[in-house]
Write a protein that holds these residues in place. Sequence first.
Motif, PDB file in Angstrom:
ATOM      1  N   LEU A   9       9.805  10.777   5.633  1.00 52.91           N
ATOM      2  CA  LEU A   9       9.588   9.574   6.429  1.00 52.91           C
ATOM      3  C   LEU A   9       8.191   9.002   6.188  1.00 52.91           C
ATOM      4  N   GLN A  10       7.185   9.861   6.146  1.00 54.15           N
ATOM      5  CA  GLN A  10       5.811   9.412   5.912  1.00 54.15           C
ATOM      6  C   GLN A  10       5.646   8.806   4.523  1.00 54.15           C
ATOM      7  N   ILE A  11       6.159   9.475   3.516  1.00 56.92           N
ATOM      8  CA  ILE A  11       6.032   8.978   2.147  1.00 56.92           C
ATOM      9  C   ILE A  11       6.810   7.681   1.982  1.00 56.92           C
ATOM     10  N   SER A  12       8.001   7.598   2.590  1.00 53.07           N
ATOM     11  CA  SER A  12       8.800   6.382   2.504  1.00 53.07           C
ATOM     12  C   SER A  12       8.078   5.213   3.168  1.00 53.07           C
ATOM     13  N   ALA A  13       7.469   5.457   4.321  1.00 52.11           N
ATOM     14  CA  ALA A  13       6.733   4.404   5.018  1.00 52.11           C
ATOM     15  C   ALA A  13       5.525   3.959   4.192  1.00 52.11           C
ATOM     16  N   LYS A  14       4.841   4.912   3.583  1.00 53.09           N
ATOM     17  CA  LYS A  14       3.684   4.595   2.744  1.00 53.09           C
ATOM     18  C   LYS A  14       4.112   3.764   1.533  1.00 53.09           C
ATOM     19  N   LEU A  15       5.210   4.142   0.918  1.00 48.56           N
ATOM     20  CA  LEU A  15       5.739   3.410  -0.227  1.00 48.56           C
ATOM     21  C   LEU A  15       6.166   2.007   0.181  1.00 48.56           C
ATOM     22  N   TYR A  16       6.821   1.891   1.316  1.00 47.87           N
ATOM     23  CA  TYR A  16       7.263   0.592   1.831  1.00 47.87           C
ATOM     24  C   TYR A  16       6.068  -0.337   2.048  1.00 47.87           C
ATOM     25  N   GLU A  17       5.020   0.186   2.648  1.00 50.14           N
ATOM     26  CA  GLU A  17       3.817  -0.613   2.888  1.00 50.14           C
ATOM     27  C   GLU A  17       3.136  -0.994   1.585  1.00 50.14           C
ATOM     28  N   LYS A  18       3.130  -0.091   0.630  1.00 46.74           N
ATOM     29  CA  LYS A  18       2.489  -0.350  -0.662  1.00 46.74           C
ATOM     30  C   LYS A  18       3.205  -1.472  -1.410  1.00 46.74           C
ATOM     31  N   LEU A  19       4.514  -1.556  -1.220  1.00 51.87           N
ATOM     32  CA  LEU A  19       5.305  -2.547  -1.952  1.00 51.87           C
ATOM     33  C   LEU A  19       5.289  -3.933  -1.300  1.00 51.87           C
ATOM     34  N   SER A  21       2.840  -6.122  -1.093  1.00 50.01           N
ATOM     35  CA  SER A  21       2.162  -7.135  -1.900  1.00 50.01           C
ATOM     36  C   SER A  21       2.376  -6.882  -3.384  1.00 50.01           C
ATOM     37  N   ASN A  22       2.400  -7.974  -4.134  1.00 50.57           N
ATOM     38  CA  ASN A  22       2.434  -7.866  -5.577  1.00 50.57           C
ATOM     39  C   ASN A  22       1.008  -7.679  -6.071  1.00 50.57           C
ATOM     40  N   PRO A  23       0.801  -6.804  -7.018  1.00 52.64           N
ATOM     41  CA  PRO A  23      -0.567  -6.547  -7.482  1.00 52.64           C
ATOM     42  C   PRO A  23      -1.078  -7.669  -8.374  1.00 52.64           C
ATOM     43  N   GLU A  24      -2.390  -7.756  -8.471  1.00 48.58           N
ATOM     44  CA  GLU A  24      -2.989  -8.680  -9.420  1.00 48.58           C
ATOM     45  C   GLU A  24      -2.722  -8.134 -10.817  1.00 48.58           C
ATOM     46  N   GLU A  25      -2.773  -9.015 -11.796  1.00 52.59           N
ATOM     47  CA  GLU A  25      -2.468  -8.576 -13.157  1.00 52.59           C
ATOM     48  C   GLU A  25      -3.448  -7.525 -13.653  1.00 52.59           C
ATOM     49  N   THR A  26      -4.705  -7.616 -13.224  1.00 50.39           N
ATOM     50  CA  THR A  26      -5.713  -6.662 -13.695  1.00 50.39           C
ATOM     51  C   THR A  26      -5.524  -5.282 -13.069  1.00 50.39           C
ATOM     52  N   LYS A  27      -4.908  -5.214 -11.889  1.00 54.34           N
ATOM     53  CA  LYS A  27      -4.729  -3.940 -11.184  1.00 54.34           C
ATOM     54  C   LYS A  27      -3.299  -3.422 -11.254  1.00 54.34           C
ATOM     55  N   ARG A  28      -2.477  -4.022 -12.090  1.00 52.14           N
ATOM     56  CA  ARG A  28      -1.059  -3.688 -12.122  1.00 52.14           C
ATOM     57  C   ARG A  28      -0.800  -2.258 -12.588  1.00 52.14           C
ATOM     58  N   ASP A  29      -1.541  -1.782 -13.576  1.00 50.75           N
ATOM     59  CA  ASP A  29      -1.311  -0.420 -14.082  1.00 50.75           C
ATOM     60  C   ASP A  29      -1.551   0.619 -12.998  1.00 50.75           C
ATOM     61  N   ALA A  30      -2.648   0.458 -12.256  1.00 47.09           N
ATOM     62  CA  ALA A  30      -2.947   1.410 -11.173  1.00 47.09           C
ATOM     63  C   ALA A  30      -1.882   1.335 -10.086  1.00 47.09           C
ATOM     64  N   PHE A  31      -1.418   0.128  -9.784  1.00 50.80           N
ATOM     65  CA  PHE A  31      -0.372  -0.079  -8.788  1.00 50.80           C
ATOM     66  C   PHE A  31       0.902   0.647  -9.202  1.00 50.80           C
ATOM     67  N   ILE A  32       1.298   0.495 -10.451  1.00 49.36           N
ATOM     68  CA  ILE A  32       2.530   1.121 -10.951  1.00 49.36           C
ATOM     69  C   ILE A  32       2.394   2.640 -10.930  1.00 49.36           C
ATOM     70  N   GLU A  33       1.206   3.157 -11.270  1.00 48.10           N
ATOM     71  CA  GLU A  33       0.996   4.606 -11.228  1.00 48.10           C
ATOM     72  C   GLU A  33       1.115   5.137  -9.803  1.00 48.10           C
ATOM     73  N   GLU A  34       0.556   4.415  -8.826  1.00 55.03           N
ATOM     74  CA  GLU A  34       0.660   4.841  -7.428  1.00 55.03           C
ATOM     75  C   GLU A  34       2.117   4.837  -6.967  1.00 55.03           C
ATOM     76  N   ILE A  35       2.836   3.784  -7.319  1.00 57.80           N
ATOM     77  CA  ILE A  35       4.249   3.673  -6.936  1.00 57.80           C
ATOM     78  C   ILE A  35       5.048   4.819  -7.560  1.00 57.80           C
ATOM     79  N   ASN A  36       4.807   5.089  -8.837  1.00 61.71           N
ATOM     80  CA  ASN A  36       5.514   6.195  -9.508  1.00 61.71           C
ATOM     81  C   ASN A  36       5.208   7.536  -8.857  1.00 61.71           C
ATOM     82  N   ALA A  37       3.952   7.752  -8.499  1.00 65.78           N
ATOM     83  CA  ALA A  37       3.581   9.021  -7.854  1.00 65.78           C
ATOM     84  C   ALA A  37       4.296   9.168  -6.514  1.00 65.78           C
ATOM     85  N   LEU A  38       4.328   8.088  -5.728  1.00 62.33           N
ATOM     86  CA  LEU A  38       5.019   8.142  -4.433  1.00 62.33           C
ATOM     87  C   LEU A  38       6.520   8.345  -4.618  1.00 62.33           C
ATOM     88  N   LEU A  39       7.097   7.683  -5.610  1.00 60.33           N
ATOM     89  CA  LEU A  39       8.532   7.849  -5.879  1.00 60.33           C
ATOM     90  C   LEU A  39       8.841   9.284  -6.316  1.00 60.33           C
TER      91      LEU A  39
END
Length: 120
Positions: A9-19, A21-39
């Motif tokens: 439940l905690q990880i799902s809520a964190k992932l939901y909140e992370k998703l 906003s769409n990331p800026e193009e310069t920060k997209r790689d870090a965003f995708i890595e965070e999403i993958n780690a949470l998934l």
Amino acid sequence: MEQQLQQLLQISAKLYEKLISNPEETKRDAFIEEINALLDQRGKIMEELVQSGFAYNSGDKTHQMLLELDKGIRNRLERVMSSIKADMKELQTSKKSEQQYLNPYSHIQTMDGMYYDKKK
């Protein structure tokens, strides 16, 4: 099993909140890595739950909340993926137009100076 449900439940809520906003193009790689780690974390916990004999109970509020979070996560992941696909398509188009600008006759195939005489 209850502890795993709370972690899920905690990880799902964190992932939901992370998703949200769409990331800026310069920060997209870090965003995708965070999403993958949470998934990945979420997937491991779900796998452990399934192996321990977890069954969905529609009367349990935690189970209902997890189901709603899962639907929201899926929708938001689709939105992020479509945004990334659109950016990639735009990048390909800009590369193609730049290439055409640098060499405008690259797509034309000619037989320079070749002449076939059919008479003998």
